[in-house]
Design an enzyme around this catalytic site. Structure first.
Site, PDB file in Angstrom:
ATOM      1  N   GLY A  40       0.767  -1.372  -0.124  1.00  0.00           N
ATOM      2  CA  GLY A  40      -0.110  -0.100   0.069  1.00  0.00           C
ATOM      3  C   GLY A  40       0.786   1.235   0.039  1.00  0.00           C
ATOM      4  O   GLY A  40       0.588   2.269  -0.708  1.00  0.00           O
TER       5      GLY A  40
ATOM      6  N   ASN B 166      -7.450   3.706   9.505  1.00  0.00           N
ATOM      7  CA  ASN B 166      -6.761   2.648   9.855  1.00  0.00           C
ATOM      8  C   ASN B 166      -6.915   2.524  11.611  1.00  0.00           C
ATOM      9  O   ASN B 166      -6.945   1.406  12.288  1.00  0.00           O
ATOM     10  CB  ASN B 166      -5.379   2.434   9.812  1.00  0.00           C
TER      11      ASN B 166
ATOM     12  N   GLN C  19      -7.533   0.034   4.053  1.00  0.00           N
ATOM     13  CA  GLN C  19      -8.232  -0.496   5.125  1.00  0.00           C
ATOM     14  C   GLN C  19      -9.741  -1.038   4.711  1.00  0.00           C
ATOM     15  O   GLN C  19     -10.278  -1.684   5.478  1.00  0.00           O
ATOM     16  CB  GLN C  19      -8.409   0.542   6.337  1.00  0.00           C
TER      17      GLN C  19
ATOM     18  N   SER D 109      -3.750  -2.941  -0.641  1.00  0.00           N
ATOM     19  CA  SER D 109      -2.608  -3.919  -0.110  1.00  0.00           C
ATOM     20  C   SER D 109      -3.251  -5.313   0.401  1.00  0.00           C
ATOM     21  O   SER D 109      -3.828  -5.439   1.266  1.00  0.00           O
ATOM     22  CB  SER D 109      -2.048  -3.142   1.239  1.00  0.00           C
TER      23      SER D 109
ATOM     24  N   HIS E 227      -2.149  -7.758   2.167  1.00  0.00           N
ATOM     25  CA  HIS E 227      -1.994  -8.385   3.311  1.00  0.00           C
ATOM     26  C   HIS E 227      -2.932  -7.692   4.567  1.00  0.00           C
ATOM     27  O   HIS E 227      -3.051  -8.417   5.626  1.00  0.00           O
ATOM     28  CB  HIS E 227      -0.581  -8.221   4.129  1.00  0.00           C
TER      29      HIS E 227
ATOM     30  N   THR F   2      10.997  -7.072 -11.789  1.00  0.00           N
ATOM     31  CA  THR F   2      10.296  -8.457 -12.145  1.00  0.00           C
ATOM     32  C   THR F   2       9.013  -8.684 -11.045  1.00  0.00           C
ATOM     33  O   THR F   2       9.257  -8.322  -9.792  1.00  0.00           O
ATOM     34  CB  THR F   2      11.383  -9.485 -11.746  1.00  0.00           C
TER      35      THR F   2
ATOM     36  N   CYS G   5       4.028   4.958  24.371  1.00  0.00           N
ATOM     37  CA  CYS G   5       3.810   5.085  25.886  1.00  0.00           C
ATOM     38  C   CYS G   5       4.158   6.506  26.621  1.00  0.00           C
ATOM     39  O   CYS G   5       4.864   6.974  25.870  1.00  0.00           O
ATOM     40  CB  CYS G   5       4.545   3.855  26.560  1.00  0.00           C
TER      41      CYS G   5
HETATM   42  N1  PLP Z   1      -2.787   2.986   4.324  1.00  0.00           N
HETATM   43  C1  PLP Z   1      -3.334   2.658   5.163  1.00  0.00           C
HETATM   44  C2  PLP Z   1      -4.562   3.405   5.643  1.00  0.00           C
HETATM   45  C3  PLP Z   1      -2.843   1.600   6.083  1.00  0.00           C
HETATM   46  O1  PLP Z   1      -3.531   1.185   7.070  1.00  0.00           O
HETATM   47  C4  PLP Z   1      -1.610   1.135   5.658  1.00  0.00           C
HETATM   48  C5  PLP Z   1      -1.203  -0.085   6.600  1.00  0.00           C
HETATM   49  O2  PLP Z   1      -1.336  -0.136   7.722  1.00  0.00           O
HETATM   50  C6  PLP Z   1      -0.991   1.560   4.770  1.00  0.00           C
HETATM   51  C7  PLP Z   1      -1.760   2.537   3.742  1.00  0.00           C
HETATM   52  C8  PLP Z   1       0.324   0.759   4.113  1.00  0.00           C
HETATM   53  O3  PLP Z   1      -0.066  -0.344   3.707  1.00  0.00           O
HETATM   54  P1  PLP Z   1       1.378  -1.356   3.741  1.00  0.00           P
HETATM   55  O4  PLP Z   1       1.553  -1.707   5.071  1.00  0.00           O
HETATM   56  O5  PLP Z   1       0.877  -2.242   2.644  1.00  0.00           O
HETATM   57  O6  PLP Z   1       2.598  -0.543   3.082  1.00  0.00           O
END
Ligand code: PLP
Length: 377
Positions: free
Chosen positions: A71, A149, A177, A197, A199, A235, A323
């Site tokens: 992302g 996020n 997200q 993204s 993952h 690649t 923290c």
């Molecule tokens: N944008 C948002 C809103 C996200 O929550 C995140 C990852 O937490 C990213 C971009 C970045 O994605 P990536 O971890 O695939 O680089």
């Protein structure tokens, strides 16, 4: 001990079908997809199929998809690529954007771009009139995320797209997200660029995509070969791309489950914590939110310490801020919503997925109030 994973906005586990889809392209059809022989062309065909499948699921054309590594890369390609290709140096951005958007923009501002950073209200929402009034003749880009996020706040992107579109200004949407949690349809959402993204929707790490609407000016930012129409040379990660397409198909087929079962679990979780933990509240409770996200403040608690204690009983979550004892600053999202430093430090983010079960929620509800009470004592 049971492990209860409530950190799905950070990343998600790869689903077995997705993992299986990757295997062939790592161990059998491992050729370079630019190679003519069967081990390469097999991968190239799988990539074409993956592109077609994702384009259909998202409502765009195959040629509008550029595969990337994540992302962050998709956001960076859109920002630098569009800014390099258009006239104008003014950029409009929401204050709550992820660092993948905010940090490249901050660097551009040091190099001469002018940023207008749009504020949010206490629920994390933007004022669309302020957005409309911030646009200028030299505005080169508007960028607003589809869902946040940290808090899960959902932004009215169809309206934002029509405001930017009426002025002919390119719009980048960070939808990292959102995919699989709320519908994304690029036939109705008139974004010019949109970042995803894998993952975050049960695909592997290290693969993402940028949707770039046909005709949107964008220059390459990494120079090399001609892969991905020269816009993203290197690649291709064939196994990752095939897996991402499979994960996307499954994510979209699980949308209803997110809207019903996951939402109901999240609501039950929140309501029970609010009842059992005095001096607690939900951030952005009055705004439209992703069905899986709960950002909660437990006043007087040190979030990062709570995180460690929850980990000791098998519960994985995220803290809202660094923290108290550390040099860390509070989350920029919570600060923008007017949350005090102490409340930001007392904030935890819990994020569910379709793999979360009622038993997981029961377990979390059995332990979180007890741990918070112990910490406060
Ligand atoms: N944008 C948002 C809103 C996200 O929550 C995140 C990852 O937490 C990213 C971009 C970045 O994605 P990536 O971890 O695939 O680089």
């Amino acid at each position: 001990m049971r492990t209860v994973y409530l950190d799905n906005n950070a990343t998600t586990p790869v689903l077995p079908e997705v993992f299986e889809a990757m295997r062939t392209f790592s161990t059998e059809l491992y050729g370079n997809p630019s190679s003519v022989h069967r081990l390469g062309s097999g991968g190239a065909k799988a990539m074409r199929d993956a592109r077609r499948s994702m384009a259909k699921l998202l409502g765009c054309e195959d040629s509008e998809i550029i595969f990337t590594s994540c992302g962050t890369e998709s956001d960076n390609l859109a920002i630098h690529g569009i800014l390099d290709a258009v006239q104008g140096k003014h950029i409009v951005v929401a204050v709550v954007e992820h660092p993948a958007v905010m940090n490249p923009l901050r660097r551009l501002s040091k190099l001469g771009s002018e940023l207008t950073i749009l504020d949010v209200d206490a629920d994390g929402m933007l004022d669309l009139e302020t957005l409309r009034n911030s646009l200028r003749d030299d505005t080169a880009l508007v960028t607003v995320m589809l869902a946040n996020n940290e808090t899960g706040t959902i932004y009215p992107l169809e309206e934002i797209a029509s405001i930017a579109g009426a002025r002919g200004i390119p719009l980048l949407v960070d939808a990292v997200q959102a995919l699989g949690k709320i519908p994304i349809d690029l036939t109705t959402l008139r974004a010019d660029a949109l970042a995803l993204s894998a993952h975050k929707f049960h695909g592997p790490k290290g693969v993402g995509l940028l949707f770039l609407r046909k005709g949107t000016p964008c220059n390459a930012t990494i120079l090399g070969g001609s892969q991905e129409r020269g816009l993203r040379p290197g690649t291709e990660n064939v196994a990752g791309i095939v897996a991402m397409a499979k994960a996307c198909e499954l994510a979209i087929s699980h949308l209803d489950d997110y809207q019903t079962r996951v939402r109901a679990m999240r609501d039950r979780f929140e309501a029970a914590l609010l009842e059992r933990i005095p001096d607690s509240y939900v951030h952005g409770a009055r705004a439209p939110r992703l069905p899986n996200t709960s950002s909660m403040c437990f006043r007087g608690i040190d979030g990062p310490s709570l995180l460690v204690m929850l980990d000791e009983v098998g519960i994985c979550a995220s803290a809202g801020s660094a923290c108290k004892s550390g040099a860390g600053k509070p989350s920029h999202v919570l600060s923008a919503m007017g949350v005090s430093l102490d409340d930001a430090i007392g904030t935890m983010r819990f994020s569910l997925s379709t793999l979360t079960t009622e038993e997981d929620i029961d377990y979390a509800l059995e332990h979180i109030p007890a741990v918070v009470t112990r910490m406060r004592g």
